[in-house]
Every structure is written in structure tokens, then in C-alpha cells.
Scaffold this motif. Sequence first.
Motif, PDB file in Angstrom:
ATOM      1  N   ILE B  19     -39.258  -8.284 -25.754  1.00 26.41           N
ATOM      2  CA  ILE B  19     -40.351  -8.947 -26.168  1.00 26.41           C
ATOM      3  C   ILE B  19     -40.526 -10.251 -25.513  1.00 26.41           C
ATOM      4  O   ILE B  19     -41.628 -10.794 -25.965  1.00 26.41           O
ATOM      5  N   HIS B  20     -39.889 -10.468 -24.633  1.00 24.37           N
ATOM      6  CA  HIS B  20     -40.003 -11.885 -23.876  1.00 24.37           C
ATOM      7  C   HIS B  20     -40.115 -12.960 -25.282  1.00 24.37           C
ATOM      8  O   HIS B  20     -41.140 -13.817 -25.298  1.00 24.37           O
ATOM      9  N   PRO B  21     -39.008 -13.091 -25.899  1.00 25.79           N
ATOM     10  CA  PRO B  21     -39.175 -14.311 -26.983  1.00 25.79           C
ATOM     11  C   PRO B  21     -39.094 -15.552 -26.681  1.00 25.79           C
ATOM     12  O   PRO B  21     -38.556 -16.007 -25.631  1.00 25.79           O
ATOM     13  N   THR B  22     -39.511 -16.475 -27.482  1.00 22.46           N
ATOM     14  CA  THR B  22     -39.575 -17.886 -27.292  1.00 22.46           C
ATOM     15  C   THR B  22     -38.188 -18.144 -27.715  1.00 22.46           C
ATOM     16  O   THR B  22     -37.612 -17.587 -28.490  1.00 22.46           O
ATOM     17  N   ALA B  23     -37.591 -19.529 -27.478  1.00 26.50           N
ATOM     18  CA  ALA B  23     -36.283 -19.863 -28.026  1.00 26.50           C
ATOM     19  C   ALA B  23     -36.323 -19.816 -29.395  1.00 26.50           C
ATOM     20  O   ALA B  23     -35.356 -19.584 -30.009  1.00 26.50           O
ATOM     21  N   ASP B  24     -37.501 -20.259 -30.087  1.00 29.02           N
ATOM     22  CA  ASP B  24     -37.706 -20.265 -31.588  1.00 29.02           C
ATOM     23  C   ASP B  24     -37.606 -18.734 -32.088  1.00 29.02           C
ATOM     24  O   ASP B  24     -37.016 -18.440 -33.113  1.00 29.02           O
ATOM     25  N   THR B  25     -38.127 -17.887 -31.410  1.00 29.46           N
ATOM     26  CA  THR B  25     -37.999 -16.678 -32.015  1.00 29.46           C
ATOM     27  C   THR B  25     -36.585 -15.913 -31.763  1.00 29.46           C
ATOM     28  O   THR B  25     -35.994 -15.449 -32.776  1.00 29.46           O
ATOM     29  N   VAL B  26     -35.995 -16.385 -30.820  1.00 24.96           N
ATOM     30  CA  VAL B  26     -34.478 -16.136 -30.668  1.00 24.96           C
ATOM     31  C   VAL B  26     -33.822 -16.496 -31.796  1.00 24.96           C
ATOM     32  O   VAL B  26     -32.783 -15.930 -32.464  1.00 24.96           O
ATOM     33  N   TYR B  27     -34.104 -17.815 -32.129  1.00 21.85           N
ATOM     34  CA  TYR B  27     -33.399 -18.649 -33.216  1.00 21.85           C
ATOM     35  C   TYR B  27     -33.520 -17.672 -34.715  1.00 21.85           C
ATOM     36  O   TYR B  27     -32.697 -17.474 -35.264  1.00 21.85           O
ATOM     37  N   SER B  28     -34.806 -17.337 -34.949  1.00 22.66           N
ATOM     38  CA  SER B  28     -34.966 -16.515 -36.085  1.00 22.66           C
ATOM     39  C   SER B  28     -34.399 -15.383 -36.159  1.00 22.66           C
ATOM     40  O   SER B  28     -33.721 -14.888 -37.204  1.00 22.66           O
ATOM     41  N   MET B  29     -34.211 -14.696 -34.943  1.00 18.47           N
ATOM     42  CA  MET B  29     -33.610 -13.223 -34.982  1.00 18.47           C
ATOM     43  C   MET B  29     -31.933 -13.452 -34.928  1.00 18.47           C
ATOM     44  O   MET B  29     -31.437 -12.705 -35.889  1.00 18.47           O
ATOM     45  N   VAL B  30     -31.621 -14.577 -34.310  1.00 16.94           N
ATOM     46  CA  VAL B  30     -30.218 -14.599 -34.443  1.00 16.94           C
ATOM     47  C   VAL B  30     -29.644 -15.063 -35.813  1.00 16.94           C
ATOM     48  O   VAL B  30     -28.612 -14.719 -36.119  1.00 16.94           O
ATOM     49  N   ARG B  31     -30.470 -15.913 -36.331  1.00 19.64           N
ATOM     50  CA  ARG B  31     -29.995 -16.219 -37.839  1.00 19.64           C
ATOM     51  C   ARG B  31     -29.723 -15.195 -38.754  1.00 19.64           C
ATOM     52  O   ARG B  31     -29.038 -15.457 -39.691  1.00 19.64           O
ATOM     53  N   THR B  32     -30.407 -14.116 -38.413  1.00 24.27           N
ATOM     54  CA  THR B  32     -30.179 -13.074 -39.530  1.00 24.27           C
ATOM     55  C   THR B  32     -28.517 -12.510 -39.219  1.00 24.27           C
ATOM     56  O   THR B  32     -28.029 -11.922 -40.152  1.00 24.27           O
ATOM     57  N   GLN B  33     -28.131 -12.670 -38.196  1.00 22.25           N
ATOM     58  CA  GLN B  33     -26.650 -12.236 -37.981  1.00 22.25           C
ATOM     59  C   GLN B  33     -25.724 -13.571 -38.215  1.00 22.25           C
ATOM     60  O   GLN B  33     -24.608 -13.463 -38.119  1.00 22.25           O
ATOM     61  N   GLU B  34     -26.289 -14.678 -37.770  1.00 20.80           N
ATOM     62  CA  GLU B  34     -25.597 -15.909 -37.794  1.00 20.80           C
ATOM     63  C   GLU B  34     -26.337 -17.261 -38.223  1.00 20.80           C
ATOM     64  O   GLU B  34     -26.893 -18.059 -37.696  1.00 20.80           O
ATOM     65  N   PRO B  35     -26.274 -17.110 -39.800  1.00 20.82           N
ATOM     66  CA  PRO B  35     -27.224 -17.950 -40.549  1.00 20.82           C
ATOM     67  C   PRO B  35     -27.086 -19.392 -40.229  1.00 20.82           C
ATOM     68  O   PRO B  35     -28.048 -20.211 -40.590  1.00 20.82           O
ATOM     69  N   CYS B  82     -53.619 -12.100 -27.737  1.00 20.58           N
ATOM     70  CA  CYS B  82     -52.591 -12.011 -28.616  1.00 20.58           C
ATOM     71  C   CYS B  82     -51.319 -12.641 -28.260  1.00 20.58           C
ATOM     72  O   CYS B  82     -50.503 -12.962 -29.091  1.00 20.58           O
ATOM     73  N   GLY B  83     -51.386 -13.371 -27.074  1.00 24.68           N
ATOM     74  CA  GLY B  83     -50.339 -14.020 -26.519  1.00 24.68           C
ATOM     75  C   GLY B  83     -49.047 -13.247 -26.249  1.00 24.68           C
ATOM     76  O   GLY B  83     -48.006 -13.938 -25.740  1.00 24.68           O
ATOM     77  N   GLN B  84     -49.071 -12.108 -26.450  1.00 20.23           N
ATOM     78  CA  GLN B  84     -47.908 -11.442 -25.997  1.00 20.23           C
ATOM     79  C   GLN B  84     -47.823 -11.503 -24.424  1.00 20.23           C
ATOM     80  O   GLN B  84     -48.792 -11.348 -23.657  1.00 20.23           O
ATOM     81  N   LEU B  85     -46.339 -11.367 -24.179  1.00 17.30           N
ATOM     82  CA  LEU B  85     -46.164 -11.358 -22.473  1.00 17.30           C
ATOM     83  C   LEU B  85     -45.516  -9.932 -22.099  1.00 17.30           C
ATOM     84  O   LEU B  85     -44.870  -9.400 -22.844  1.00 17.30           O
ATOM     85  N   PHE B  86     -46.094  -9.279 -21.059  1.00 18.81           N
ATOM     86  CA  PHE B  86     -45.828  -7.964 -20.639  1.00 18.81           C
ATOM     87  C   PHE B  86     -45.224  -7.924 -19.271  1.00 18.81           C
ATOM     88  O   PHE B  86     -45.702  -8.948 -18.562  1.00 18.81           O
ATOM     89  N   ASP B  87     -44.382  -7.015 -19.243  1.00 15.42           N
ATOM     90  CA  ASP B  87     -43.939  -6.814 -17.575  1.00 15.42           C
ATOM     91  C   ASP B  87     -45.197  -6.244 -16.863  1.00 15.42           C
ATOM     92  O   ASP B  87     -45.659  -5.392 -17.483  1.00 15.42           O
ATOM     93  N   ILE B  88     -45.107  -6.688 -15.650  1.00 16.41           N
ATOM     94  CA  ILE B  88     -46.098  -5.772 -14.634  1.00 16.41           C
ATOM     95  C   ILE B  88     -45.504  -5.565 -13.247  1.00 16.41           C
ATOM     96  O   ILE B  88     -44.524  -6.689 -12.836  1.00 16.41           O
ATOM     97  N   GLU B  89     -45.575  -4.573 -12.679  1.00 15.93           N
ATOM     98  CA  GLU B  89     -45.069  -4.457 -11.257  1.00 15.93           C
ATOM     99  C   GLU B  89     -46.168  -4.807 -10.381  1.00 15.93           C
ATOM    100  O   GLU B  89     -47.585  -4.391 -10.472  1.00 15.93           O
TER     101      GLU B  89
END
Lengths: 126, 126
Positions: B19-35, B82-89
Amino acid sequence: MKYSRQREIIHHTVVHNPIHPTADTVYSMVRTQEPNISLGTVYRNLNLLSEQGLLRKINIPNASDRFDGRLDEHHHILCEKCGQLFDIELGDLSALDEQIKKESDFTITGYQVLLTGICPGCKAKH
Amino acid sequence: MKYSRQREIIHHTVVHNPIHPTADTVYSMVRTQEPNISLGTVYRNLNLLSEQGLLRKINIPNASDRFDGRLDEHHHILCEKCGQLFDIELGDLSALDEQIKKESDFTITGYQVLLTGICPGCKAKH
DNA sequence: ATACATGCAAACGGTTTGCAGAATA
DNA sequence: TATTCTGCAAACCGTTTGCATGTAT
């Protein structure tokens, strides 16, 4: 947009100095003519002018934005050594648009290309 | 680079979430495993991993950097709505390199292409 | 008169950094 | 044990913003 002396000087400074200055560089340059101008005014006007299409704002990763008075289609290359930003002509990239239009369901509204490299001057300094 | 559990989780998170996360999004996701992980650690590791070529850092104008676990050559398109980032060839852009090498005295070390547009999902929502 | 612009300084958002303590090799 | 890593909080840097005042129309 109402006339202001400050904005005119800012615009003139960017257009007549093809060095792709940062806001801060514009600020220093403008202060020689307008010593009491504030950095905030410089930012506000650079943004306003680029929103109106009278200037281009060029985003540089991990560094300050640059401003460009050239409005015709061209691209830029950033020298990794000296940090200077140079104009570069990339021929016709619109073929890419065409290709993407065919291959995806996106509506393309724009693209930016930024090259990085070593400029002739820095190469000379071996 | 010494092993750390935090770094492994961060890397895994980016690689397995395209999903091409931002650092902050990674932070939220990681916190579920590593609070107790800190945002600083997330930044340090994302930078380290991208310096080592295990991840790509994608610069987005006026917004947070995104991270990408895909290492093969591809480009990105940012949806304005929507601000989403998509892959493109984009097929082969190396022709550009060739052209520049011929036409200028720069040594090209890299380039980045970022498209902007409206994604199919946002178009559907008329 | 009423918009819009300015200078100033404080706030902002994303990211980095210094430090003391913890984990790895 | 030597080195690298972590969490925390403060600092950082480029940029934006709120406000009271000034200027253009």
C-alpha cells in the motif's frame, strides 16, 4: 490579485535569475531591493505566483523547493555534488501518457520527472 | 547491521503490505505487534533499509514519504482525490538516458518519475 | 470603504538526533 | 565486552498561519 511592489520584485527576481532559487535564496536576493520584506511574504507570493501559473515550483526530495520562471515544457536535473539544478530537454514524453491511457483506467493529470547526476562542472573538478 | 526484532517487523510490514505506507502508517501497523516501538525507531529503520536497498523510499511533494517493498523497476501514480499511491509500468525509459547522455555532458545517476491522476475508484464515485 | 497584502512571530508537520539504557554478537 | 540498537523527548528545518497594520483599488 491586487498589485504589490513586493510581489513584482519577487516575480522579477525569479524570472531574471535562471538559477532555480529556493524561497530562502529569493528572500536574500529580494532583500537587497526591499530590506524589510519578510520570509513569509516571499513564501506567500511564490506560492501565489505558481498557483497562477506565472512561475513553476519544483519539488526536490529532502531539500527546499526551487522556483523557475521558465514556463515552457522542460525538465530538470539535480547535480548530486553541488546541488545545483539545471534545465534539461527530454524530448516528447507524451508517448508515456498515451501508453498509460491505453493500459490503465487512470486519468493522468500530470507528471514530474527529476533526474539526478553529476554536472559537467563537478566532473571537471575530477 | 545487527539483527533486531523491530527492524524485522518493519521490513516484513512494508514488504507484505503493498500500500506504499508512510512512516506513520508503518508505525501504526507495527505497533499492533510491537506496542512499545517508537516512531524514531521506525524512521531509523526505514531509512536504513532503503539505504541498504531492501526497500524503496518514494518522495511525494508536500506530503510524507512512502515506502515500497517492491524492488523491481516500476513507477508510481498518485491519485489526487484519495491520495493513494499506485504502481504503474512505464515500459522502457532508458531511451531517455541514452538521449541525455548524447545531448549533454551530465553523468546520469538516476531519475524519478511521479505521475498524478485520478484512480479508477475515484472516477467511479463520479 | 473594502478588499487584499504585509511584517512579525509563533505554530506546524514530517523527520532527525542526543542520550542513557537494553539487546545482539 | 564491544558494538549496535532501542525508547524517549527534544530539536530541527522548511513552510504556513494568525494577527494587527498598511496599501491598492
